[in-house]
Enzyme design. Structure first.
Site, PDB file in Angstrom:
ATOM      1  CG  HIS A  72      -3.678  -5.148   2.255  1.00 34.40           C
ATOM      2  ND1 HIS A  72      -3.132  -4.381   1.404  1.00 34.40           N
ATOM      3  CD2 HIS A  72      -3.916  -6.363   1.290  1.00 34.40           C
ATOM      4  CE1 HIS A  72      -3.136  -4.720   0.402  1.00 34.40           C
ATOM      5  NE2 HIS A  72      -3.662  -6.117   0.428  1.00 34.40           N
ATOM      6  CG  ASP A 114      -1.923  -1.269   1.011  1.00 33.23           C
ATOM      7  OD1 ASP A 114      -2.534  -1.440   0.066  1.00 33.23           O
ATOM      8  OD2 ASP A 114      -2.335  -1.806   2.251  1.00 33.23           O
TER       9      ASP A 114
HETATM   10  N1  LIG Z   1      -0.753  -8.502   1.481  1.00 35.25           N
HETATM   11  C1  LIG Z   1      -0.872  -8.081   0.178  1.00 35.25           C
HETATM   12  O1  LIG Z   1      -0.443  -6.978   0.031  1.00 35.25           O
HETATM   13  C2  LIG Z   1      -1.153  -9.023  -0.929  1.00 35.25           C
HETATM   14  C3  LIG Z   1      -0.735  -8.684  -2.358  1.00 35.25           C
HETATM   15  C4  LIG Z   1      -1.196  -9.494  -3.326  1.00 35.25           C
HETATM   16  C5  LIG Z   1      -1.854 -10.504  -3.158  1.00 35.25           C
HETATM   17  N2  LIG Z   1      -2.057 -11.092  -1.816  1.00 35.25           N
HETATM   18  C6  LIG Z   1      -2.443 -12.465  -1.633  1.00 35.25           C
HETATM   19  O2  LIG Z   1      -1.540 -13.446  -1.596  1.00 35.25           O
HETATM   20  C7  LIG Z   1      -2.208 -14.765  -1.749  1.00 35.25           C
HETATM   21  C8  LIG Z   1      -1.275 -15.370  -2.885  1.00 35.25           C
HETATM   22  O3  LIG Z   1      -1.409 -14.717  -4.094  1.00 35.25           O
HETATM   23  P1  LIG Z   1      -0.764 -15.545  -5.254  1.00 35.25           P
HETATM   24  O4  LIG Z   1      -0.985 -14.635  -6.505  1.00 35.25           O
HETATM   25  O5  LIG Z   1       0.786 -15.874  -5.024  1.00 35.25           O
HETATM   26  O6  LIG Z   1      -1.607 -16.670  -5.375  1.00 35.25           O
HETATM   27  P2  LIG Z   1      -1.328 -18.195  -6.244  1.00 35.25           P
HETATM   28  O7  LIG Z   1      -2.495 -19.028  -6.778  1.00 35.25           O
HETATM   29  O8  LIG Z   1      -0.482 -17.944  -7.570  1.00 35.25           O
HETATM   30  O9  LIG Z   1      -0.153 -18.919  -5.379  1.00 35.25           O
HETATM   31  C9  LIG Z   1      -0.759 -19.433  -4.366  1.00 35.25           C
HETATM   32  C10 LIG Z   1       0.255 -20.654  -3.875  1.00 35.25           C
HETATM   33  O10 LIG Z   1      -0.146 -21.134  -2.686  1.00 35.25           O
HETATM   34  C11 LIG Z   1       0.078 -22.538  -2.721  1.00 35.25           C
HETATM   35  N3  LIG Z   1      -0.705 -23.145  -1.572  1.00 35.25           N
HETATM   36  C12 LIG Z   1      -2.151 -23.390  -1.304  1.00 35.25           C
HETATM   37  N4  LIG Z   1      -2.516 -23.889  -0.456  1.00 35.25           N
HETATM   38  C13 LIG Z   1      -1.167 -24.163   0.321  1.00 35.25           C
HETATM   39  C14 LIG Z   1      -0.982 -24.674   1.639  1.00 35.25           C
HETATM   40  N5  LIG Z   1      -1.969 -25.127   2.153  1.00 35.25           N
HETATM   41  N6  LIG Z   1       0.408 -24.614   1.874  1.00 35.25           N
HETATM   42  C15 LIG Z   1       1.258 -24.142   1.274  1.00 35.25           C
HETATM   43  N7  LIG Z   1       0.916 -23.713   0.088  1.00 35.25           N
HETATM   44  C16 LIG Z   1      -0.466 -23.580  -0.532  1.00 35.25           C
HETATM   45  C17 LIG Z   1      -0.572 -22.882  -3.982  1.00 35.25           C
HETATM   46  O11 LIG Z   1      -0.093 -24.144  -4.555  1.00 35.25           O
HETATM   47  C18 LIG Z   1       0.110 -21.717  -4.894  1.00 35.25           C
HETATM   48  O12 LIG Z   1       1.444 -22.264  -5.358  1.00 35.25           O
HETATM   49  C19 LIG Z   1      -3.609 -14.297  -2.175  1.00 35.25           C
HETATM   50  O13 LIG Z   1      -4.243 -14.639  -1.087  1.00 35.25           O
HETATM   51  C20 LIG Z   1      -3.673 -13.102  -2.479  1.00 35.25           C
HETATM   52  O14 LIG Z   1      -4.852 -12.357  -2.283  1.00 35.25           O
HETATM   53  C21 LIG Z   1      -1.767 -10.269  -0.826  1.00 35.25           C
HETATM   54  O1  LIG Z   2      -5.869  -7.008  -4.638  1.00 36.00           O
HETATM   55  C1  LIG Z   2      -5.576  -8.117  -4.191  1.00 36.00           C
HETATM   56  O2  LIG Z   2      -6.511  -8.968  -3.995  1.00 36.00           O
HETATM   57  C2  LIG Z   2      -4.190  -8.462  -4.017  1.00 36.00           C
HETATM   58  C3  LIG Z   2      -3.524  -7.543  -2.937  1.00 36.00           C
HETATM   59  O3  LIG Z   2      -4.184  -7.615  -1.622  1.00 36.00           O
HETATM   60  C4  LIG Z   2      -3.149  -6.314  -3.582  1.00 36.00           C
HETATM   61  O4  LIG Z   2      -3.505  -5.153  -2.886  1.00 36.00           O
HETATM   62  O5  LIG Z   2      -2.819  -6.131  -4.687  1.00 36.00           O
END
Ligand SMILES: NC(=O)c1ccc[n+]([C@@H]2O[C@H](COP(=O)([O-])OP(=O)(O)OC[C@H]3O[C@@H](n4cnc5c(N)ncnc54)[C@H](O)[C@@H]3O)[C@@H](O)[C@H]2O)c1
Ligand SMILES: O=C(O)C[C@H](O)C(=O)O
Length: 340
Positions: A200, A173
């Protein structure tokens, strides 16, 4: 000759003890995902990391084998869920990053991910609480406003909860805020710092433009900028058109936060990052977690900064944030109570 050898020995000794002090095992849970892979790459490039442990329900060892060919000193090990994979991955970790979980598709809110991600995060937290209860846990999986309280409840149930060592990663953010404001003001984003507090997701993301270099932004320009910072994640979700949400910018933000923690752990003073933590700031209103600027130290949270002086407009944003945040936090707490 003797003196020369002695110099070398002293030098080697110092080099050895420096690397011993800096030895840091970092675990990534969900390492084969959209965030997990670039995040692990950035951690492999970080000289403060000595051991990188990569776990995923599928693909961890493949990502680890690939990264292990990069010519930096750290070891990289991949783990599968079979046998003691998760436990072995976690044991000895100083930092555990959790990007495991499903991402949004267009039209979804972060809260729509709760039903899937709550149990993923709860189960990983159980394993972490048992295998590495003193590690710093950095939660990336959404909805962060609820997944962080889930980890806290799991740790509390096992009597290993240390509020100073649990962090919701909200770095993206502030990364976005500094970039977006620089685009509007035609400045260098690296010179911009916009505090972002709250949580967030959507209106819980509260940018404090009055505390930036551009406090005079007002009217429509201000509203548009605040809206873009609050809903920046949606921009990426829409552009990816069903293929997920922010991964590369998130990897950068997660690696920055981990680097800050390692710098603080290795003795640097005055390291400050925004992060969603167990916070005293709004506990009197029943809100146990809040993101604000936090000074980091060897044991995690050193000092939580208050929101500071804000204007009437920002107070309105904060009021809306607190109302939503309270519900999001309670949802996480209730989930663990009902599904321990
Ligand atoms: N905090 C933030 O600012 C922020 C920013 C972007 C994304 N996110 C979040 O991060 C998460 C992941 O996003 P992504 O794009 O990498 O998703 P993705 O689907 O590309 O990757 C997720 C990974 O998690 C693995 N996984 C699922 N269950 C699991 C478990 N029990 N143990 C271990 N691994 C497991 C999957 O196999 C996959 O490789 C989402 O929830 C997304 O909303 C948060
Ligand atoms: O937007 C989303 O779902 C992923 C993440 O929290 C972000 O801020 O990019």
């Amino acid at each position: 000759m003797f003196a020369a050898r002695r110099t070398v020995n002293l030098f080697q000794k110092r080099a050895f003890s420096a690397s011993a002090i800096n030895a840091s095992k970092v675990a990534v849970l969900g390492a084969a995902g959209g965030i997990g892979q670039p995040l692990s790459l950035l951690l492999k490039l970080n000289p403060r990391v000595s051991d990188l442990a990569l776990y995923d329900i599928r693909g961890g060892p493949g990502v680890a084998a690939d990264l292990s060919h990069i010519n930096t000193n750290s070891t990289v090990t991949g783990y599968n869920p079979d046998a003691s994979g998760l436990r072995d991955c976690l044991e000895g970790s100083e930092i555990i990053l959790i990007p495991a979980g499903v991402p949004r598709k267009p039209g979804m809110t972060r809260d729509d991910l709760f039903n899937t991600n709550a149990s993923i995060v709860r189960d990983l937290a159980k394993a972490a609480a048992e295998a590495a209860p003193k590690a710093h846990v950095l939660v990336i999986a959404n909805p962060v406003n609820s997944t962080v309280p889930i980890v806290a409840e799991v740790y509390k149930a096992r009597n290993v909860y240390d509020p100073k060592r649990l962090f919701g990663v909200t770095t993206l953010d502030v990364v976005r805020a500094s970039r977006f404001i620089s685009q509007v003001q035609s400045t260098n984003p690296s010179g911009e710092a916009v505090p972002v507090v709250g949580g967030h997701s959507g209106v819980t993301i509260v940018p404090l433009l009055s505390q930036s270099n551009h406090s005079s932004i007002a009217g429509q320009a201000r509203d548009a900028l605040v809206n873009r910072i609050q809903f920046g994640g949606d921009e990426v979700v829409k552009a990816k058109d069903g293929a997920g949400s922010a991964t590369l910018s998130m990897a950068m933000a997660g690696a920055r936060f981990a680097e800050s923690l390692l710098r603080a752990a290795q003795g640097e003073k005055g390291v400050i990052e925004p992060t969603f933590v167990d916070s005293p700031l709004y506990k009197d209103q029943g809100i146990d977690f809040f993101a604000s600027r936090v000074e980091l130290g060897p044991n995690g949270v050193e000092q939580i900064h208050s929101v500071g002086e804000i204007n009437e407009y920002e107070q309105g944003l904060l009021d809306a944030c607190l109302a939503d945040l309270k519900k999001n936090i309670q949802k996480g707490v209730d989930f663990v109570k009902a599904n321990p």
